[in-house]
Design a protein around this motif. Structure first.
Motif, PDB file in Angstrom:
ATOM      1  N   SER A  47       0.815  -1.213   0.000  1.00  7.85           N
ATOM      2  CA  SER A  47       0.000   0.000   0.000  1.00  7.85           C
ATOM      3  C   SER A  47       0.850   1.264   0.000  1.00  7.85           C
ATOM      4  O   SER A  47       0.391   2.322  -0.457  1.00  7.85           O
ATOM      5  CB  SER A  47      -0.931   0.015   1.218  1.00  7.85           C
ATOM      6  N   LEU A  48       2.075   1.186   0.508  1.00  2.00           N
ATOM      7  CA  LEU A  48       2.928   2.369   0.613  1.00  2.00           C
ATOM      8  C   LEU A  48       3.833   2.565  -0.600  1.00  2.00           C
ATOM      9  O   LEU A  48       4.320   3.673  -0.849  1.00  2.00           O
ATOM     10  CB  LEU A  48       3.781   2.297   1.885  1.00  2.00           C
ATOM     11  N   LEU A  49       4.091   1.504  -1.348  1.00  2.00           N
ATOM     12  CA  LEU A  49       4.873   1.639  -2.577  1.00  2.00           C
ATOM     13  C   LEU A  49       3.979   2.168  -3.698  1.00  2.00           C
ATOM     14  O   LEU A  49       2.768   1.964  -3.679  1.00  2.00           O
ATOM     15  CB  LEU A  49       5.482   0.300  -2.973  1.00  2.00           C
ATOM     16  N   THR A  50       4.591   2.835  -4.649  1.00  2.00           N
ATOM     17  CA  THR A  50       3.801   3.475  -5.708  1.00  2.00           C
ATOM     18  C   THR A  50       4.401   3.203  -7.081  1.00  2.00           C
ATOM     19  O   THR A  50       5.609   2.942  -7.201  1.00  2.00           O
ATOM     20  CB  THR A  50       3.725   5.004  -5.476  1.00  2.00           C
ATOM     21  N   ASP A  51       3.560   3.281  -8.087  1.00  2.00           N
ATOM     22  CA  ASP A  51       4.023   3.124  -9.476  1.00  2.00           C
ATOM     23  C   ASP A  51       4.397   4.457 -10.100  1.00  2.00           C
ATOM     24  O   ASP A  51       5.082   4.502 -11.127  1.00  2.00           O
ATOM     25  CB  ASP A  51       2.916   2.476 -10.331  1.00  2.00           C
ATOM     26  N   ASN A  56      11.636  -7.523  -3.344  1.00  3.15           N
ATOM     27  CA  ASN A  56      11.902  -8.097  -4.672  1.00  3.15           C
ATOM     28  C   ASN A  56      10.598  -8.439  -5.389  1.00  3.15           C
ATOM     29  O   ASN A  56      10.467  -8.229  -6.602  1.00  3.15           O
ATOM     30  CB  ASN A  56      12.762  -9.346  -4.526  1.00  3.15           C
ATOM     31  N   SER A  57       9.625  -8.940  -4.640  1.00  4.29           N
ATOM     32  CA  SER A  57       8.343  -9.320  -5.260  1.00  4.29           C
ATOM     33  C   SER A  57       7.569  -8.102  -5.747  1.00  4.29           C
ATOM     34  O   SER A  57       6.642  -8.233  -6.547  1.00  4.29           O
ATOM     35  CB  SER A  57       7.488 -10.100  -4.252  1.00  4.29           C
ATOM     36  N   GLN A  58       7.931  -6.904  -5.267  1.00  3.69           N
ATOM     37  CA  GLN A  58       7.239  -5.674  -5.655  1.00  3.69           C
ATOM     38  C   GLN A  58       7.830  -5.041  -6.914  1.00  3.69           C
ATOM     39  O   GLN A  58       7.233  -4.129  -7.493  1.00  3.69           O
ATOM     40  CB  GLN A  58       7.303  -4.657  -4.501  1.00  3.69           C
ATOM     41  N   VAL A  59       9.008  -5.490  -7.318  1.00  2.00           N
ATOM     42  CA  VAL A  59       9.673  -4.892  -8.479  1.00  2.00           C
ATOM     43  C   VAL A  59       8.974  -5.330  -9.761  1.00  2.00           C
ATOM     44  O   VAL A  59       8.697  -6.515  -9.961  1.00  2.00           O
ATOM     45  CB  VAL A  59      11.166  -5.289  -8.524  1.00  2.00           C
ATOM     46  N   SER A  60       8.702  -4.366 -10.638  1.00  3.76           N
ATOM     47  CA  SER A  60       8.095  -4.666 -11.931  1.00  3.76           C
ATOM     48  C   SER A  60       8.479  -3.560 -12.902  1.00  3.76           C
ATOM     49  O   SER A  60       9.192  -2.613 -12.549  1.00  3.76           O
ATOM     50  CB  SER A  60       6.569  -4.749 -11.803  1.00  3.76           C
ATOM     51  N   LYS A  61       8.009  -3.662 -14.134  1.00  3.24           N
ATOM     52  CA  LYS A  61       8.290  -2.610 -15.118  1.00  3.24           C
ATOM     53  C   LYS A  61       7.687  -1.278 -14.681  1.00  3.24           C
ATOM     54  O   LYS A  61       8.200  -0.214 -14.999  1.00  3.24           O
ATOM     55  CB  LYS A  61       7.737  -3.022 -16.485  1.00  3.24           C
ATOM     56  N   GLU A  62       6.563  -1.362 -13.984  1.00  2.00           N
ATOM     57  CA  GLU A  62       5.879  -0.139 -13.547  1.00  2.00           C
ATOM     58  C   GLU A  62       6.373   0.349 -12.190  1.00  2.00           C
ATOM     59  O   GLU A  62       6.202   1.515 -11.842  1.00  2.00           O
ATOM     60  CB  GLU A  62       4.362  -0.370 -13.454  1.00  2.00           C
ATOM     61  N   ARG A  63       6.980  -0.538 -11.409  1.00  2.14           N
ATOM     62  CA  ARG A  63       7.328  -0.187 -10.030  1.00  2.14           C
ATOM     63  C   ARG A  63       8.818  -0.371  -9.795  1.00  2.14           C
ATOM     64  O   ARG A  63       9.341  -1.484  -9.835  1.00  2.14           O
ATOM     65  CB  ARG A  63       6.512  -1.027  -9.051  1.00  2.14           C
ATOM     66  N   ASP A  64       9.517   0.740  -9.553  1.00  2.00           N
ATOM     67  CA  ASP A  64      10.961   0.725  -9.311  1.00  2.00           C
ATOM     68  C   ASP A  64      11.216   0.782  -7.802  1.00  2.00           C
ATOM     69  O   ASP A  64      10.705   1.674  -7.119  1.00  2.00           O
ATOM     70  CB  ASP A  64      11.617   1.928  -9.998  1.00  2.00           C
ATOM     71  N   VAL A  65      12.011  -0.148  -7.298  1.00  2.41           N
ATOM     72  CA  VAL A  65      12.306  -0.215  -5.863  1.00  2.41           C
ATOM     73  C   VAL A  65      13.813  -0.348  -5.675  1.00  2.41           C
ATOM     74  O   VAL A  65      14.447  -1.204  -6.298  1.00  2.41           O
ATOM     75  CB  VAL A  65      11.595  -1.405  -5.179  1.00  2.41           C
ATOM     76  N   GLN A  66      14.382   0.494  -4.814  1.00  2.00           N
ATOM     77  CA  GLN A  66      15.803   0.408  -4.492  1.00  2.00           C
ATOM     78  C   GLN A  66      15.979   0.397  -2.981  1.00  2.00           C
ATOM     79  O   GLN A  66      15.347   1.175  -2.259  1.00  2.00           O
ATOM     80  CB  GLN A  66      16.590   1.568  -5.099  1.00  2.00           C
ATOM     81  N   LEU A  67      16.883  -0.492  -2.499  1.00  2.00           N
ATOM     82  CA  LEU A  67      17.094  -0.679  -1.065  1.00  2.00           C
ATOM     83  C   LEU A  67      18.448  -0.102  -0.643  1.00  2.00           C
ATOM     84  O   LEU A  67      19.469  -0.309  -1.313  1.00  2.00           O
ATOM     85  CB  LEU A  67      17.037  -2.167  -0.714  1.00  2.00           C
ATOM     86  N   PHE A  68      18.468   0.613   0.515  1.00  2.00           N
ATOM     87  CA  PHE A  68      19.682   1.159   1.095  1.00  2.00           C
ATOM     88  C   PHE A  68      19.769   0.743   2.560  1.00  2.00           C
ATOM     89  O   PHE A  68      18.753   0.448   3.194  1.00  2.00           O
ATOM     90  CB  PHE A  68      19.680   2.696   1.063  1.00  2.00           C
TER      91      PHE A  68
END
Length: 581
Positions: free
Chosen positions: A419-423, A447-459
């Motif tokens: 719910s907090l991640l966005t496209d 990792n399961s949230q990553v898609s062509k529409e959704r970019d996720v980077q971890l620090f």
């Protein structure tokens, strides 16, 4: 003592004297007679005739005595007109440019499609460097004709006689890739001094400074002639604890990771470094003492040894023993290196902490995050109870962030994260934990949230060995581009393959992490001492070896030195690569 006020007045009168002297050097070519009218003033007359009040007074001294009176006849000086030199027109195709902050010669050369040497020929005054606000000449270009510098890439200045083959060997970039990134090469070919755009992963053995690839300092190229480096080491072999007549007990002891095995691995790594230095033409000697992990044994070894000529002592490994040895009178003038422990040592003029402080690494990571996170992105902060202090600090820095508190048992609720991640925006996640279950849960979930529409980077500001656990998917870390600072870089290059081969040839097995650490620490010391008989040398930048970087700097507000070297790393696919700071 001359007061500040008196000094200011002195400077002021000197200034007036210089101005009046300058004025007196120009003689009037004629005078105009002027009859003073009612309400006229000296200031108004000076403005009317284009002279100064002082110039009128100099030829009419009576005015100073009685003042300006109606019907008074004045002599107004008329000075020859001095024509201002006309600006020299620029050659066709050139224009003027004011240097902005942080601009460099190579950046301007790249932007306007010329070499650094061509820029310097147009502007001889910049040979020693650019200055902010300086006016220089550049080729006239339309906005569409200039090349933008892209932070995602590195840049390289072509050296004399470098062709595509040599660049591929040096940087690992093929001719086709170079031409694709630098289309001008199709028409011009490679030219000395031109600036090329280079993929970020292709740095070869070069280092990145302000986006430009430059040669690393190679100490072995500047070793003093006939210099023999003398080292000593205290390692806790604890020979008296090994039952030489019991093969089974000795074998069982050495199969466990303990002070025996660490000391042995460290010794074997040091020996290999000495052999490597010898192959580079640097002679060195190594004397090793068994510390038995006891202060009385250390004191006895020190008192029985002639330390003349010894330049550096490595160890003891345990901080309390190291602190004891470093203050012994026989060793206070010899450099002492704490080689393995991350725990703080007592600082003295002769002590060097070779393991970078994790607290300072976290501070550096916080500084890097400021360059990567802003209000144009969607930010999540996930932290367990042991890292709430850091989470609070991050939340204060980024008040627009969403904070997620893990559930008991070491997991976060998937629906909350979803719910907090966005496209619509890039998603940045700062993750603070040293809990294995939570790391496995969060990295898998992101990792399961990553898609062509959704970019996720971890620090993270603190990456520990937990991320090397077999339960943590390296593929997942690559997909979410896990980014962090670390003391070491687990490279897998030709240099590492060479050290593995040489170690196996010498000792019959592959090197442990302690052996590689010992090799890096020892080779760096030999090269530094062989270069200038000193470990700390301000002219040297960071030095890199198999997995470790060394950048010794004086401790602030106390004596001694510390290693501040670190790597900024990112998981990309199955690789861990160093990225620009």
């Amino acid at each position: 003592m001359i007061s500040f006020v008196h000094m200011r007045y002195t400077v002021f009168f000197i200034f007036l004297f210089c101005i009046s002297s300058l004025t007196a050097q120009v003689e009037p070519e004629r005078f105009i007679n002027h009859k003073v009218n009612k309400k006229e003033t000296l200031y108004g007359l000076a403005r009317t005739y284009g002279v100064s009040v002082e110039q009128i007074l100099s030829y009419n001294p009576l005015v100073e005595k009685i003042g300006l009176k109606k019907r008074m006849q004045l002599k107004i000086p008329v000075y020859p007109k001095i024509e201002e030199p006309k600006p020299v027109p620029l050659a066709e195709g050139l224009e003027k440019y004011l240097v902005l902050p942080k601009e460099t010669k190579w950046r301007l050369a790249y932007r306007y499609g010329i070499t650094i040497e061509e820029l310097e020929k147009l502007n001889p005054q910049i040979l020693d460097g650019l200055k902010v606000g300086q006016e220089i000449v550049i080729p006239k270009r339309l906005p569409s004709e200039t090349k933008a510098l892209e932070e995602a890439f590195n840049y390289y200045k072509v050296k004399p006689k470098e062709g595509f083959y040599r660049l591929e060997k040096k940087l690992g970039v093929s001719q086709a890739d170079l031409v694709a990134l630098n289309p001008d090469l199709t028409a011009s070919g490679l030219q000395e001094g031109m600036i090329l755009k280079i993929p970020p992963q292709n740095t070869g053995d070069l280092e990145v400074k302000n986006d430009l690839l430059v040669e690393r300092v190679k100490l072995q190229d500047s070793i003093l002639d006939n210099n023999v480096v003398q080292l000593a080491a205290f390692l806790p072999f604890k020979n008296n604890a090994i039952e030489m007549d019991s093969l089974e007990k000795t074998k069982a002891l050495l199969q466990k990771r303990n002070l025996h095995t660490i000391a042995l691995d460290f010794y074997m790594g040091m020996v290999l470094a000495v052999k490597k230095a010898d192959s580079l033409g640097i002679k060195s000697s190594l004397r090793v003492f068994d510390s038995y992990n006891r202060k009385d044994s250390i004191r006895l070894a020190i008192s029985r040894t002639n330390w003349e000529g010894v330049q550096c002592v490595v160890g003891p490994l345990i901080p309390s023993n190291f602190n004891y040895a470093a203050v012994q009178p026989q060793l206070t003038n010899i450099s002492m290196i704490s080689p393995l422990s991350s725990k703080a040592i007592k600082s003295n003029e002769n002590t060097y902490q070779s393991v970078t402080d994790l607290k300072k690494i976290r501070v550096r990571m916080l500084e890097y995050l400021k360059t990567q996170v802003d209000t144009t992105q969607n930010l999540l902060i996930i932290a367990d109870t042991l890292n709430f202090e850091m989470a609070d600090r991050l939340e204060n820095e980024y008040p627009f962030a969403h904070r997620i508190r893990p559930e008991e048992g070491g997991f976060v609720v998937p629906d909350v994260v979803d719910s907090l991640l966005t496209d619509s925006l890039p998603n940045k996640v700062i993750f603070e934990t040293q809990d294995l279950n939570l790391v496995a849960n969060v990295t898998s979930l992101l990792n399961s949230q990553v898609s062509k529409e959704r970019d996720v980077q971890l620090f993270t500001t603190l990456r520990t060995a937990i991320y090397e656990n077999e339960n943590i998917s390296q593929k997942h870390l690559g997909n979410i581009r896990f980014t962090y600072l670390d003391r070491k870089h687990p490279k897998d290059n030709l240099a590492k393959q060479e050290i593995k081969h040489n170690y196996q040839s010498l000792w019959g097995e592959y090197p442990s992490k302690d052996a590689i650490r010992a090799y890096d620490v020892t080779l760096d010391l030999i090269l530094r001492l062989g270069y200038d008989n000193a470990i700390y040398q301000p002219v040297l930048g960071p030095t890199d070896y198999i997995e470790n970087r060394f950048d010794y700097q004086p401790l602030s507000n106390q004596s001694g030195y510390e290693n501040v070297g670190y790597y900024l790393l990112q998981h990309q696919d199955y690789r861990i690569v160093e990225i620009k700071k």
